[in-house]
Design a protein around this motif. Structure first.
Motif: not given
Length: 521
Positions: A418-447
């Motif tokens: 499998i290449r480019n596995l993308v898991i998209s989880i909805p979050i409340p508007p204007n929420a700012l997720p906090v991820v402890a692991d700095p090596d993870v490739n993540w983003s928070a955009d458009r809810g």
């Protein structure tokens, strides 16, 4: 040929749907369908069975049977041809061959049966012709729609023209109001000067000087007189929806009074779509086979499978005429769960033995220089083990309106890459997720919180992530998953290619699995 009825029943003989084309009592049909499963011999490879009075021509589908009830004097080859058309119609009108889907689309299926068979005799129609009749497209209706659209466009143009006229009137009234205010102010000033001129007279004339000064101050609130004039001309047309239409038609030409800004709605969740371009390209030989599969899955957050459907096709591309007469042999695998469908010019698979892809007419050749889809297959199941990769999202509320969300994935189909596995989880508007692991490739955009994994294979089959975010429970669902994979989930594979005249052919093979929909609800 006389077809008495077309029916769909369960393995136990329970009738789900039946259309009689000759006068037959319902009790008779119920009795025939109830006795039908008992007539099928064990391990039978045939698709027909007879009684003293009728013949059953049937095709099994998972837990259901699709069958035609005919008289014993009918042409069995024509009966099988009619049954194939009926099966294709059912597959095209229902998302899956389940009892619930059949009952939900019962009316459409009955109408389709009537288009195929009339008074017991098959009509000379194709699948596309029946679909066109069921859709009920009307040339007159399309003309009326075009006329309605033209009238709507003319009404918008008229609205623009009238709005421009009203704007010109409003500006003219504003200029007149400003001119009247200016003239009134100059008159007051003149009275003031006149009183001032008389101010050098005896003191008794002082009240005459004050009176014009008061008269000068009296007309000063001139904007109050001009404001009703502005409302009475242009603003009365701007009520609710019509005002919005007027503004959209004229852009910013009409300057209306500012309205309170509406509350912003949260942006829709982005769809997760991963292109197959992320996969490695295969160097193509003169004979190239492309196996493409598309997956549609809906899973429950607590476990269990709501929907699973896999569709695939095999595309054959030959670039040299010397190899146009050949046959392909599939690798021996367990294909019992797959529903195969060949190109009309390709021979059907033999009930036993190797699965060979070859033209019905051995004197003909495959097309050269263009791709041809020679084989299609479909897999519909409720077995969760068929899902190639499982994703678990587990939110744990803290009691203060925030949650700790644990996300985990695990590769179930170890033969896939499998290449480019993308898991998209909805979050409340204007929420700012906090991820402890700095090596993870993540983003928070458009809810949505999006976690991207470059590659998942047998060497690295699983992974996990935790993040902290505002929200609780249902705020983090539905979860959307997307990926592209090199390989066939159904294990469809071409083992060899041979010329009909003899001799092996070197061929290349490419396998691609993409996701149409993968949702966790």
């Amino acid at each position: 040929m006389v077809v008495l009825a077309a029916s769909i029943c369960t393995r136990s003989g329970k009738p789900l749907l039946s259309r009689q084309f000759r006068p037959i009592p319902r009790s008779r049909i119920d009795g025939l369908l109830a006795s039908f499963p008992k007539l099928i011999p064990a391990n039978s490879q045939h698709t027909t069975v007879e009684t003293n009075d009728v013949r059953f021509v049937y095709q099994p589908f998972e837990e259901l049977f699709v069958l035609l009830i005919t008289n014993k004097g009918s042409n069995i080859l024509q009966d099988i041809n009619t049954l194939q058309l009926v099966v294709r119609l059912i597959s095209s009108l229902t998302p899956s061959m389940t009892e619930a889907a059949i009952l939900h689309h019962a009316f459409d299926l009955l109408c389709a049966f009537d288009e195929v068979v009339s008074l017991g005799y098959k009509e000379n129609v194709s699948l596309q012709q029946v679909r066109s009749v069921l859709e009920g497209e009307s040339h007159e209706e399309k003309i009326q729609e075009i006329i309605a659209r033209n009238k709507e466009a003319e009404a918008k143009e008229e609205l623009k023209r009238r709005a421009k006229q009203l704007e010109m009137q409003r500006r003219e009234q504003q200029r007149n109001a400003q001119a009247s205010r200016h003239g009134s102010g100059m008159g007051g000033m003149g009275g003031g000067y006149g009183g001032m001129a008389g101010g050098y007279a005896p003191v008794a004339s002082t009240p005459r000087f004050e009176a014009p000064q008061q008269e000068y101050r009296t007309p000063s609130p001139a904007p109050a007189t001009s404001k009703p004039v502005f409302k009475g001309s242009g603003m009365k047309l701007g009520k609710k929806g019509r005002q919005n239409d007027l503004m959209s038609a004229l852009g910013h030409e009409v300057e209306l009074e500012p309205e309170p800004e509406p509350e912003l709605e949260p942006e829709p969740e982005p769809e997760v779509a991963v292109s197959a371009d992320v996969l490695d390209k295969v160097e193509q030989e003169s004979v190239h086979v492309t196996i493409k599969e598309e997956l549609s899955v809906t899973m429950h957050r607590d476990g269990g499978l709501e929907n699973f459907e896999l569709k695939g096709d095999l595309d054959l591309r030959i670039s040299e005429a010397d190899y146009a007469k050949l046959k392909l042999t599939l690798t021996p695998n367990d294909y019992s769960d797959l529903q195969f469908r060949q190109h009309p010019n390709v021979a059907k698979f033999a009930p036993k033995g190797d699965k060979v892809i070859a033209l019905k007419d051995a004197s003909r050749s495959f097309p050269v220089g263009q791709g041809l889809k020679v084989l299609r297959w479909r897999l519909a199941s409720k077995d969760e083990s068929n899902v190639p990769i499982t994703v678990t999202v587990w939110p744990q509320g803290r009691g203060d309106g925030t949650s700790d969300v644990a996300v985990e994935y695990e590769l179930e189909a170890q033969h896939l890459t499998i290449r480019n596995l993308v898991i998209s989880i909805p979050i409340p508007p204007n929420a700012l997720p906090v991820v402890a692991d700095p090596d993870v490739n993540w983003s928070a955009d458009r809810g949505a919180f999006t976690w991207t994994i470059d590659e998942v294979d047998a060497d690295s089959p699983n992974g996990s992530l935790e993040f902290h975010c505002d929200g609780d429970g249902d705020a983090f669902f539905p979860v959307n998953v997307g990926f592209a994979a090199a390989g066939s989930l159904a294990n469809v594979d071409v083992a060899s290619a041979e010329l009909l005249a003899g001799g092996d052919v070197t061929f290349s093979q490419e396998k691609v699995l993409t996701v149409d929909k993968y949702e966790i609800v």
